[in-house]
Every structure is written in C-alpha cells, then in structure tokens.
Enzyme design. Structure first.
Site, short mmCIF file in Angstrom:
data_model
loop_
_atom_site.label_atom_id
_atom_site.label_comp_id
_atom_site.label_asym_id
_atom_site.label_seq_id
_atom_site.Cartn_x
_atom_site.Cartn_y
_atom_site.Cartn_z
N CYS A 80 -0.20 82.31 -36.97
CA CYS A 80 -0.73 81.85 -35.68
C CYS A 80 0.45 81.37 -34.85
CB CYS A 80 -1.73 80.73 -35.90
SG CYS A 80 -2.28 79.90 -34.39
N CYS A 194 0.04 86.15 -29.71
CA CYS A 194 -1.06 85.54 -30.45
C CYS A 194 -1.48 86.57 -31.48
CB CYS A 194 -2.23 85.19 -29.53
SG CYS A 194 -3.74 84.68 -30.41
#
Length: 270
Positions: A80, A194
């Site tokens: 992440c 992302c």
C-alpha cells in the site's frame, strides 16, 4: 534462510487496506510460486487515503505487530503506497523481520518518459507526502510531475474484484484530472501510485484518449522480495494461502473467487 525448525515453512505476509495488494502479490507469486502466503486486508480501516498521518502511524504498526505474532512470517510487505509513505519507518522499528515497502515508481517513470511530463495518480494522503517530494527531487528534478488524487479509483477496483462493473465516469475523471492540467497534453507516462490502481490498468488506458504508459512498482517489489528470500528452501508444493481481514468476514464473500485465483482459500479475521 532455511525452513522453520518445526518443518513448517514461514509465510510471506502482504498487507493492504483491501484488494489492492493483489497487484503486488500477483508479481511475487510469479517469482516465488511455492511460497506460503498470508494476505491481510485492513477493511476496518479503509480508506487510508482519507486518514491523518498520526492515525495511520499508530494503526499500521500495531496491526502488523499482531499479524506477525499470529502468523510468524518470514518477511512482511506493505502493499500500500499510502501506508508505506507514512508508516514504513515506524513498522520497521517495531518488527524484527524484513519489511518491504511500496513507494511511487517515480524513478522508472523518469527513465521511461520521452516528453518529460509524468502524471502521478494516488490517494490524497500519498500525493501530499514529503516522501514523494523527495523522490521527485532525487529522480525527476528535470521533469514535470503532475499529481492528481483519485480516491474513488480504490472503490472502483474493489468493485471490479467483486465481479461488478466499475463506474466509467470515475475512471475518466481520474485520467482527466491529469490530462486537463497545464502540460497534461504532453504527458506520456502515468505512475499508478496506489496498489489498487493497476487492477484498473485496461480501463485507465482506455480513458487516456491517447497512448500513455502506465507504470507501477509491483515487479520491482517482487524482485526485492525474491532477493531477500533467495536462500529460503520453499515447500515442494504450494499450499492454500490465507486471507485475514480486520473487518466482517461475511463482507468478503464476493471477493473469494478473485482470491482463489491467487491460491488463497482460507479466510480468517484478525
């Protein structure tokens, strides 16, 4: 590194807010197909991109500490970008195992662009991080870096993995957020900052209205994991991977077919 003394090989731990980390896991299992996998999703904390740095700096190391205590992984990967850019140092200080982070692929994008104009799509938290500023200064100082926060892409990727149709307007608005900026017409490379976003690679490419290279760091992360575990003796056959969530396990049901494609067939709560 060798197999654990009790004969059971320790797993590789992947951590994300939701399904985005599958874009990293998919590259890792290409290189390490027999490595045991634990995939942890902090659905109770989704979305990270809307939380404060202080909140995440406390939450993420605490969760990873609990995961490491339960599953005894060989290595942890924070799959992440938001979590990595905010809490990677905190996590490394808290754990006694190697921790691989995920950061925006600014260096490879800088090496790839021909026009010198690069776009960066990320969450609000990621695109405002000083860490990203430092990467840009170190690797793209002579380039134009356009940034756009596209948090709704996270939900579009989650919907796609549930087998639902992603909202095309969300995809188009994300790309337009870069293309419509000053200099956007010259942009030829976009960083998907992302881990959810590569799951929408085809949709984003279609919405770009012109040929644009979409770059993420998943392959580089997989190579790093492989390098750090090069002396590991993996099992002769792969075993069922484990999915663990901080949220309600019943809400994971629509995702199970997607996870099974990655060999994940056990589902648990933290």
């Amino acid at each position: 590194m060798t197999e654990a003394q009790n004969g059971e090989c320790p797993p590789l731990l992947f951590f994300d807010t939701g399904v985005g980390g599958l874009s990293v896991l998919s590259e890792a299992i290409k290189l390490l197909p027999r490595a045991p996998i634990v995939y942890a999703a902090d659905y109770a904390g989704l979305p990270y991109g809307m939380k404060s740095e202080a909140e995440l700096s406390a939450r993420i190391p605490a969760l990873l500490g609990r995961l490491v205590e339960r599953y005894k992984p060989l290595l942890a990967t924070i799959a992440c970008n938001t979590a990595s850019t905010i809490a990677l140092d905190h996590v490394r200080s808290a754990l006694n195992i190697p921790v691989v982070g995920t950061v925006p692929a600014i260096k490879p994008a800088s090496e790839t662009t021909r026009t010198g104009v690069i776009g960066l799509l990320g969450t609000r938290a990621t695109i405002r991080q000083p860490y990203v500023d430092r990467l840009a200064a170190d690797f793209a100082a002579d380039k134009i870096l356009l940034r756009h926060a596209a948090p709704q892409l996270v939900y579009a990727a989650e919907a796609k993995l549930r087998g639902e149709k992603s909202d095309p307007q969300v995809i188009e608005e994300a790309m337009s957020g870069l293309l419509d900026q000053a200099g956007g017409e010259q942009m030829d490379t976009v960083i998907l900052a992302c881990t959810h976003f590569p799951l929408l690679r085809d949709e984003l490419a279609q919405a770009a209205r012109k040929p644009i290279q979409l770059i993420d760091g998943a392959q580089g992360i997989a190579r790093r994991i492989s390098s750090l575990t090069k002396d590991m003796s993996w099992p002769s056959e792969s075993r069922d991977g484990i999915f663990v969530t901080t949220g309600d396990l019943a809400e994971i049901a629509p995702y199970r077919p997607a996870f099974r494609k990655y060999g994940i067939n056990r589902f648990e709560t933290l």
